[in-house]
Design a protein around this motif. Structure first.
Motif, PDB file in Angstrom:
ATOM      1  N   ARG A   1       0.843  -1.195   0.000  1.00  0.00           N
ATOM      2  CA  ARG A   1       0.000   0.000   0.000  1.00  0.00           C
ATOM      3  C   ARG A   1       0.882   1.250   0.000  1.00  0.00           C
ATOM      4  N   PRO A   2       1.173   1.809  -1.188  1.00  0.00           N
ATOM      5  CA  PRO A   2       2.065   2.966  -1.277  1.00  0.00           C
ATOM      6  C   PRO A   2       1.575   4.178  -0.492  1.00  0.00           C
ATOM      7  N   LYS A   3       0.254   4.357  -0.393  1.00  0.00           N
ATOM      8  CA  LYS A   3      -0.286   5.548   0.269  1.00  0.00           C
ATOM      9  C   LYS A   3       0.150   5.627   1.723  1.00  0.00           C
ATOM     10  N   VAL A   4       0.210   4.474   2.384  1.00  0.00           N
ATOM     11  CA  VAL A   4       0.576   4.452   3.810  1.00  0.00           C
ATOM     12  C   VAL A   4       1.882   3.699   4.055  1.00  0.00           C
ATOM     13  N   SER A   5       2.536   3.284   2.967  1.00  0.00           N
ATOM     14  CA  SER A   5       3.839   2.603   3.035  1.00  0.00           C
ATOM     15  C   SER A   5       3.834   1.399   3.972  1.00  0.00           C
ATOM     16  N   ASN A   6       2.835   0.536   3.782  1.00  0.00           N
ATOM     17  CA  ASN A   6       2.843  -0.713   4.536  1.00  0.00           C
ATOM     18  C   ASN A   6       2.324  -1.845   3.655  1.00  0.00           C
ATOM     19  N   GLU A   7       2.474  -3.055   4.127  1.00  0.00           N
ATOM     20  CA  GLU A   7       2.052  -4.218   3.359  1.00  0.00           C
ATOM     21  C   GLU A   7       1.058  -5.031   4.169  1.00  0.00           C
ATOM     22  N   SER A   8      -0.004  -5.480   3.500  1.00  0.00           N
ATOM     23  CA  SER A   8      -1.017  -6.298   4.161  1.00  0.00           C
ATOM     24  C   SER A   8      -1.026  -7.690   3.543  1.00  0.00           C
ATOM     25  N   ILE A   9      -1.288  -8.669   4.379  1.00  0.00           N
ATOM     26  CA  ILE A   9      -1.494 -10.024   3.873  1.00  0.00           C
ATOM     27  C   ILE A   9      -2.991 -10.215   3.691  1.00  0.00           C
ATOM     28  N   VAL A  10      -3.412 -10.431   2.452  1.00  0.00           N
ATOM     29  CA  VAL A  10      -4.831 -10.582   2.126  1.00  0.00           C
ATOM     30  C   VAL A  10      -5.078 -12.013   1.662  1.00  0.00           C
ATOM     31  N   TYR A  11      -6.020 -12.670   2.282  1.00  0.00           N
ATOM     32  CA  TYR A  11      -6.364 -14.040   1.896  1.00  0.00           C
ATOM     33  C   TYR A  11      -7.416 -14.001   0.780  1.00  0.00           C
ATOM     34  N   MET A  12      -7.206 -14.834  -0.221  1.00  0.00           N
ATOM     35  CA  MET A  12      -8.084 -14.842  -1.396  1.00  0.00           C
ATOM     36  C   MET A  12      -9.427 -15.503  -1.090  1.00  0.00           C
ATOM     37  N   THR A  13     -10.492 -14.905  -1.609  1.00  0.00           N
ATOM     38  CA  THR A  13     -11.763 -15.618  -1.639  1.00  0.00           C
ATOM     39  C   THR A  13     -11.676 -16.655  -2.757  1.00  0.00           C
ATOM     40  N   SER A  14     -12.643 -17.558  -2.808  1.00  0.00           N
ATOM     41  CA  SER A  14     -12.592 -18.606  -3.834  1.00  0.00           C
ATOM     42  C   SER A  14     -12.662 -18.013  -5.235  1.00  0.00           C
ATOM     43  N   ARG A  15     -13.465 -16.954  -5.413  1.00  0.00           N
ATOM     44  CA  ARG A  15     -13.564 -16.411  -6.779  1.00  0.00           C
ATOM     45  C   ARG A  15     -12.309 -15.625  -7.166  1.00  0.00           C
ATOM     46  N   VAL A  16     -11.657 -14.998  -6.188  1.00  0.00           N
ATOM     47  CA  VAL A  16     -10.396 -14.320  -6.489  1.00  0.00           C
ATOM     48  C   VAL A  16      -9.323 -15.344  -6.837  1.00  0.00           C
ATOM     49  N   LYS A  17      -9.285 -16.436  -6.096  1.00  0.00           N
ATOM     50  CA  LYS A  17      -8.287 -17.475  -6.375  1.00  0.00           C
ATOM     51  C   LYS A  17      -8.516 -18.080  -7.755  1.00  0.00           C
ATOM     52  N   ALA A  18      -9.778 -18.292  -8.138  1.00  0.00           N
ATOM     53  CA  ALA A  18     -10.085 -18.833  -9.466  1.00  0.00           C
ATOM     54  C   ALA A  18      -9.654 -17.862 -10.556  1.00  0.00           C
ATOM     55  N   ILE A  19      -9.884 -16.579 -10.330  1.00  0.00           N
ATOM     56  CA  ILE A  19      -9.484 -15.559 -11.305  1.00  0.00           C
ATOM     57  C   ILE A  19      -7.969 -15.539 -11.470  1.00  0.00           C
ATOM     58  N   LEU A  20      -7.245 -15.559 -10.351  1.00  0.00           N
ATOM     59  CA  LEU A  20      -5.787 -15.492 -10.423  1.00  0.00           C
ATOM     60  C   LEU A  20      -5.185 -16.740 -11.056  1.00  0.00           C
ATOM     61  N   ALA A  21      -5.777 -17.905 -10.773  1.00  0.00           N
ATOM     62  CA  ALA A  21      -5.285 -19.143 -11.389  1.00  0.00           C
ATOM     63  C   ALA A  21      -5.482 -19.094 -12.901  1.00  0.00           C
ATOM     64  N   ARG A  22      -6.641 -18.610 -13.332  1.00  0.00           N
ATOM     65  CA  ARG A  22      -6.912 -18.502 -14.775  1.00  0.00           C
ATOM     66  C   ARG A  22      -5.967 -17.497 -15.422  1.00  0.00           C
ATOM     67  N   ARG A  23      -5.774 -16.349 -14.764  1.00  0.00           N
ATOM     68  CA  ARG A  23      -4.917 -15.317 -15.334  1.00  0.00           C
ATOM     69  C   ARG A  23      -3.465 -15.773 -15.391  1.00  0.00           C
ATOM     70  N   TYR A  24      -3.048 -16.548 -14.406  1.00  0.00           N
ATOM     71  CA  TYR A  24      -1.666 -17.028 -14.400  1.00  0.00           C
ATOM     72  C   TYR A  24      -1.402 -17.960 -15.584  1.00  0.00           C
ATOM     73  N   GLU A  25      -2.373 -18.792 -15.897  1.00  0.00           N
ATOM     74  CA  GLU A  25      -2.211 -19.724 -17.015  1.00  0.00           C
ATOM     75  C   GLU A  25      -2.143 -19.007 -18.361  1.00  0.00           C
ATOM     76  N   SER A  26      -2.815 -17.866 -18.465  1.00  0.00           N
ATOM     77  CA  SER A  26      -2.849 -17.137 -19.751  1.00  0.00           C
ATOM     78  C   SER A  26      -2.139 -15.788 -19.648  1.00  0.00           C
ATOM     79  N   ARG A  27      -1.208 -15.659 -18.707  1.00  0.00           N
ATOM     80  CA  ARG A  27      -0.553 -14.366 -18.440  1.00  0.00           C
ATOM     81  C   ARG A  27       0.219 -13.866 -19.657  1.00  0.00           C
ATOM     82  N   LEU A  28       0.166 -12.554 -19.846  1.00  0.00           N
ATOM     83  CA  LEU A  28       0.909 -11.896 -20.926  1.00  0.00           C
ATOM     84  C   LEU A  28       2.220 -11.317 -20.418  1.00  0.00           C
ATOM     85  N   SER A  29       2.326 -11.223 -19.101  1.00  0.00           N
ATOM     86  CA  SER A  29       3.529 -10.660 -18.486  1.00  0.00           C
ATOM     87  C   SER A  29       3.916 -11.526 -17.300  1.00  0.00           C
TER      88      SER A  29
END
Length: 357
Positions: free
Chosen positions: A235-263
């Motif tokens: 979080r650049p605004k407050v210069s700290n880092e948070s650990i955020v646990y994924m919901t099931s739909r976020v995890k599904a989105i990230l898994a799909r994006r990782y498989e088809s990543r452009l970068s």
């Protein structure tokens, strides 16, 4: 060395200690001899101030310029420059700082209000003037005490999505959804469909992480741990880092994006494969098409926070999730917590009454 160039380029800077205090400023010149002469003059001015009680004068234009120099290399530089340009166009910045009076500020405020400018913007303009005057005072220049006009700032708004609004919004963002004046999904260019998918994925992640738009839109794969379902959200605004646990739909989105990543570096990219940045027109347009009024992208963060409070999390817990460094920032959700407490109180009272029967 008291006269130097930062990283060996640009204007010379002057820095020295006097009576235990460090002084530093730009000389505004690339000529070393000129910079050294400015240094001597400045030291003489400080001597007059410290030893003889005489304060030199500085023009408002120069004080604003010095304030801007302090912002150089920071994220606030561009915004500070915009505010200084605004002040420069509407105030006589050739006057000395000690000539600045309250009526100048009142006239500035009236002029900005006639332009239809929001009170929050005028507040930022005034903060720029305050900072320049403060710089002048801290560096021994003659200043006057100023009383800035009061501004009637609007109360902090709290807008969040209802469940029904979220359903409408996600249906509108769904990549296969029909777009006005556009071909069917199968007939559209792949790049266009990719942008629709990015918008959908980004909105879901904002809803489920409570992150700020800039934090999520510029996420890197190095911050993602799919195995453990964790996002290390910087979080650049407050210069700290948070650990955020994924919901099931976020995890599904990230898994799909990782498989088809452009970068291999960033989750969301533009046409050139660079970080997405702050492009949000497509998402803003989807709010309008979904019939969601008076809504901004930052309200997706409010939506996440509001749901957490309504689900029973305390304000301190929500502050931790959002990465707030000051609990007062989280107080905008306090009325939701009070509502939940009121419901609990009712249930407790009813339970007690039933026990007495």
């Amino acid at each position: 060395m008291s006269v130097f160039k930062r990283n060996g380029v640009g204007n010379y800077y002057i820095q020295f200690n006097y009576n235990g205090k460090t002084y530093c400023r730009s000389s505004k010149t690339t000529n070393k001899r000129t910079a050294e002469r400015i240094e001597r003059v400045w030291k003489d001015e400080i001597h007059l101030t410290e030893e003889l009680g005489e304060r030199p004068r500085i023009k408002l234009r120069d004080a604003l310029s010095e304030h801007l120099d302090q912002k150089l290399g920071t994220k606030g530089y561009a915004y500070a420059k915009t505010n200084i340009n605004t002040v420069t166009e509407r105030l006589d910045v050739n006057m000395y700082v000690d000539e600045l009076r309250d009526w100048h500020l009142s006239k500035f405020k009236s002029g900005r209000e006639k332009e239809g400018v929001a009170a929050q913007t005028i507040k930022h303009n005034f903060q720029t003037i305050r900072s320049a005057v403060a710089w002048a005072k801290d560096h021994g220049y003659l200043t006057k005490e100023l009383t800035f006009p009061k501004l009637k700032l609007p109360k902090h708004r709290l807008r969040y999505l209802s469940d029904e609004e979220e359903t409408r919004l996600l249906a509108e963002l769904e990549p296969t959804h029909h777009r006005p004046y556009r071909p069917a999904y199968e007939d559209r260019p792949a790049e266009e469909n990719r942008k629709y998918q990015d918008n959908y994925d980004l909105v879901v992640m904002l809803l489920d992480t409570g992150g700020r738009y800039s934090e999520v839109a510029n996420l890197k794969w190095s911050a993602i741990n799919l195995d453990d379902g964790i996002i290390n959200l910087w979080r650049p605004k407050v210069s700290n880092e948070s650990i955020v646990y994924m919901t099931s739909r976020v995890k599904a989105i990230l898994a799909r994006r990782y498989e088809s990543r452009l970068s291999d570096e960033h989750l969301f990219t533009n046409n050139e494969g660079e970080p997405r940045g702050y492009s949000s027109k497509g998402i803003m347009a989807s709010f309008k098409r979904a019939g969601i009024e008076n809504f901004r992208i930052h309200d997706l963060r409010h939506t996440c926070a509001s749901r957490l409070v309504q689900a029973g999390l305390s304000l301190y817990e929500v502050a931790n999730v959002l990465g707030h460094t000051d609990i007062s920032t989280t107080q905008i959700y306090a009325h939701l917590e009070c509502k939940d407490v009121s419901v609990k109180a009712r249930d407790v009272l009813e339970h007690l009454q039933q026990a007495q029967i």
